[in-house]
Design an enzyme around this catalytic site. Structure first.
Site, PDB file in Angstrom:
ATOM      1  N   SER A 305       0.813  -1.211   0.000  1.00  0.00           N
ATOM      2  CA  SER A 305       0.000   0.000   0.000  1.00  0.00           C
ATOM      3  C   SER A 305       0.856   1.274   0.000  1.00  0.00           C
ATOM      4  CB  SER A 305      -0.959  -0.031   1.197  1.00  0.00           C
ATOM      5  OG  SER A 305      -1.923   0.989   1.126  1.00  0.00           O
ATOM      6  N   ASP A 316      10.376   5.253  -9.992  1.00  0.00           N
ATOM      7  CA  ASP A 316      10.013   5.844 -11.279  1.00  0.00           C
ATOM      8  C   ASP A 316      10.750   7.153 -11.550  1.00  0.00           C
ATOM      9  OD1 ASP A 316       8.377   3.828 -12.096  1.00  0.00           O
ATOM     10  OD2 ASP A 316       6.488   4.847 -11.667  1.00  0.00           O
ATOM     11  N   LYS A 330      -0.595  -4.194  -3.293  1.00  0.00           N
ATOM     12  CA  LYS A 330      -1.914  -3.631  -2.944  1.00  0.00           C
ATOM     13  C   LYS A 330      -1.994  -2.233  -3.554  1.00  0.00           C
ATOM     14  CE  LYS A 330      -5.053  -2.430   0.821  1.00  0.00           C
ATOM     15  NZ  LYS A 330      -5.312  -1.063   0.332  1.00  0.00           N
TER      16      LYS A 330
END
Length: 493
Positions: A305, A316, A330
């Site tokens: 999460s 990224d 998740k």
């Protein structure tokens, strides 16, 4: 006469059935070729509710039918994070939000569907640090297959929580399944579980700051800031962010932490059918306080999460190098909706996407460098491991000398290895875990933690800027995986 009475009964029963059928299924012929509206389904549901309440052999509490209908409706979705919350669950949720509750300290999930080939065991997402579950050695990825001898596949999530939580100081027995065949019992004593957030310190003999984020709460950004201030005062030149076994928490907390490292662009976005739930959280350059510092992020299967939001954003943006194991996966956002009767529902309302516009739900985030702290056991090793637990071999060593020094732990591990020939590093770790039952958990276990050791080596020896530039975004990785699957499918055809 009896025949006449029987005929009357049959006619009455047939009338009731026909009446019920006409109420519930009158639209079936009309709607067979078209989509039944939500209103028509509600009429059918009301008819069934009234019929059952009026005609069941015993008096029924309408609340029983109401709660059963809510549970069934939400479970039918097949989303383990969408569920009915009874009054006990809502109270426990409030306790958790406030920062403490009585329980065993395990973050768990449970499938909604129970299949013969895949039982709906309770999966441990992560143990909460310093909790009874963590001190008993329960690990992320373990399954709770029974509580007090009752199989968990037969329990609802509410029943599982009701059995695990309770009065501080009371015991609860759980059966753990680890790997394919390692099954053993553990007795846990419920304690006051305080929701922790951040632990930090400098790696001895280096200029590396180490920060373990345990959970994302409203306090986490403040604690992270305090840790970074301490690292700056100590003259740190690189940083390790440990997100292992971090089950997540508040998305806003993860965004605030990410904003301290990311100077521009998106940190995370949420997408939903509802326009109001579509958000993009963007970095604020004025809040960025760490720039140009080499960062290694530690992840494992217990990272979920909000911890995946932070690690995905850093990856990224090519700001961090990820070491460890694939994360939990998740990638959805839930909202708790209270109802009038002190109960409520928890509903998945959106999915979140990393800066490269990638959702990792049920996929997880792969590390840039995969390293496992424990190698997989053979079948014979699994059986021996279970035997060691059943004989309480490690616990007896800790009980005989609760104040063991490292040199004594090493000697005890060598002695234990004669009967249970496992890796000495693992045996030393197991002894430490038992010793920590009555002591605070140390900041790290350098003897055991090969993932942490590798992170330190990378920061000391590798050309970090070149290393992190070579990493791929999550979008690139998922596109490559999809292309590979497509080629394999074509080859099979």
């Amino acid at each position: 006469m009896k025949r006449t009475i029987n005929n009357i009964k049959k006619v009455t029963l047939s009338f009731l059935i026909l009446t019920f059928a006409s109420q519930c299924f009158a639209q079936s012929s009309i709607d067979s070729d078209s989509k039944i509206s939500s209103f028509q389904y509600m009429k059918k549901l009301n008819s069934v509710f009234d019929f059952v309440q009026m005609n069941y052999v015993d008096d029924l509490d309408p609340k029983l039918l109401y709660e059963g209908a809510l549970k069934g409706m939400l479970e039918a979705i097949g989303d383990p994070y969408t569920l009915y919350l009874d009054s006990d669950y809502m109270r426990d949720l409030g306790d958790t939000t406030n920062g403490s509750f009585g329980g065993v300290g395990l973050t768990i999930s449970k499938p909604t569907e129970n299949k013969p080939d895949k039982p709906a065991y309770v999966e441990v997402s992560s143990p909460i640090e310093d909790s009874p579950g963590a001190k008993a050695g329960i690990q992320s990825g373990d399954y709770i297959v029974a509580i007090e001898g009752k199989p968990t596949p037969e329990m609802s999530m509410n029943e599982v929580l009701a059995n695990l939580r309770g009065e501080v100081g009371t015991p609860v027995n759980v059966t753990i399944l680890r790997g394919a065949n390692m099954k053993f019992d553990i007795k846990l004593v419920r304690a006051l579980i305080e929701v922790p957030t951040v632990k930090d310190g400098m790696i001895e003999g280096s200029k590396i700051g180490y920060m373990r984020l345990i959970q994302f709460t409203p306090e986490t950004p403040k604690r992270v800031q305090e840790a970074i201030d301490g690292f700056k005062a100590a003259g740190y030149t690189s940083l390790i962010i440990d997100l292992r076994d971090n089950p997540g928490g508040l998305i806003t907390s993860a965004v605030e932490v990410g904003d301290k490292f990311i100077s521009e662009g998106p940190i995370v976005s949420t997408k939903s059918r509802l326009i109001l739930e579509n958000h993009q959280f963007t970095a604020n350059k004025d809040k960025t306080i760490v720039s140009g510092i080499p960062i290694v992020v530690l992840i494992n299967h217990g990272s979920a999460s909000a911890s995946e939001i932070l690690s995905g954003a850093l990856k990224d943006n090519h700001l961090a190098y990820l070491v460890g194991e694939r994360t939990y996966g998740k990638g959805s956002v839930q909202q708790v909706v209270p109802l009038r009767e002190d109960n409520g529902i928890k509903l998945t309302i959106a999915r979140y996407y990393t800066p490269s516009d990638t959702n990792i739900d049920k996929i997880g985030i792969p590390p840039d460098l995969e390293i496992h702290n424990v190698e997989k056991f053979s079948k014979e090793q699994e059986e021996l491991y279970v035997k060691m637990f059943e004989n309480q071999a490690v616990q007896k060593i800790a009980d005989e000398n609760p104040n063991m020094k490292e040199s004594e732990i090493a000697v005890a591990a060598e002695k234990l290895a004669k009967e249970y020939p496992f890796d000495l590093r693992l045996l030393r770790r197991l002894i430490r875990v038992q010793l920590m039952r009555h002591q605070p958990t140390p900041l790290f276990d350098m003897d055991y933690d090969v993932q942490l050791k590798e992170a330190i080596r990378i920061l000391k020896e590798e050309k970090f800027s070149e290393l992190v530039k070579q990493t791929k975004t999550l979008k690139q990785l998922q596109d490559e995986a999809a292309e590979k699957d497509s080629k394999e499918t074509v080859a099979i055809k």
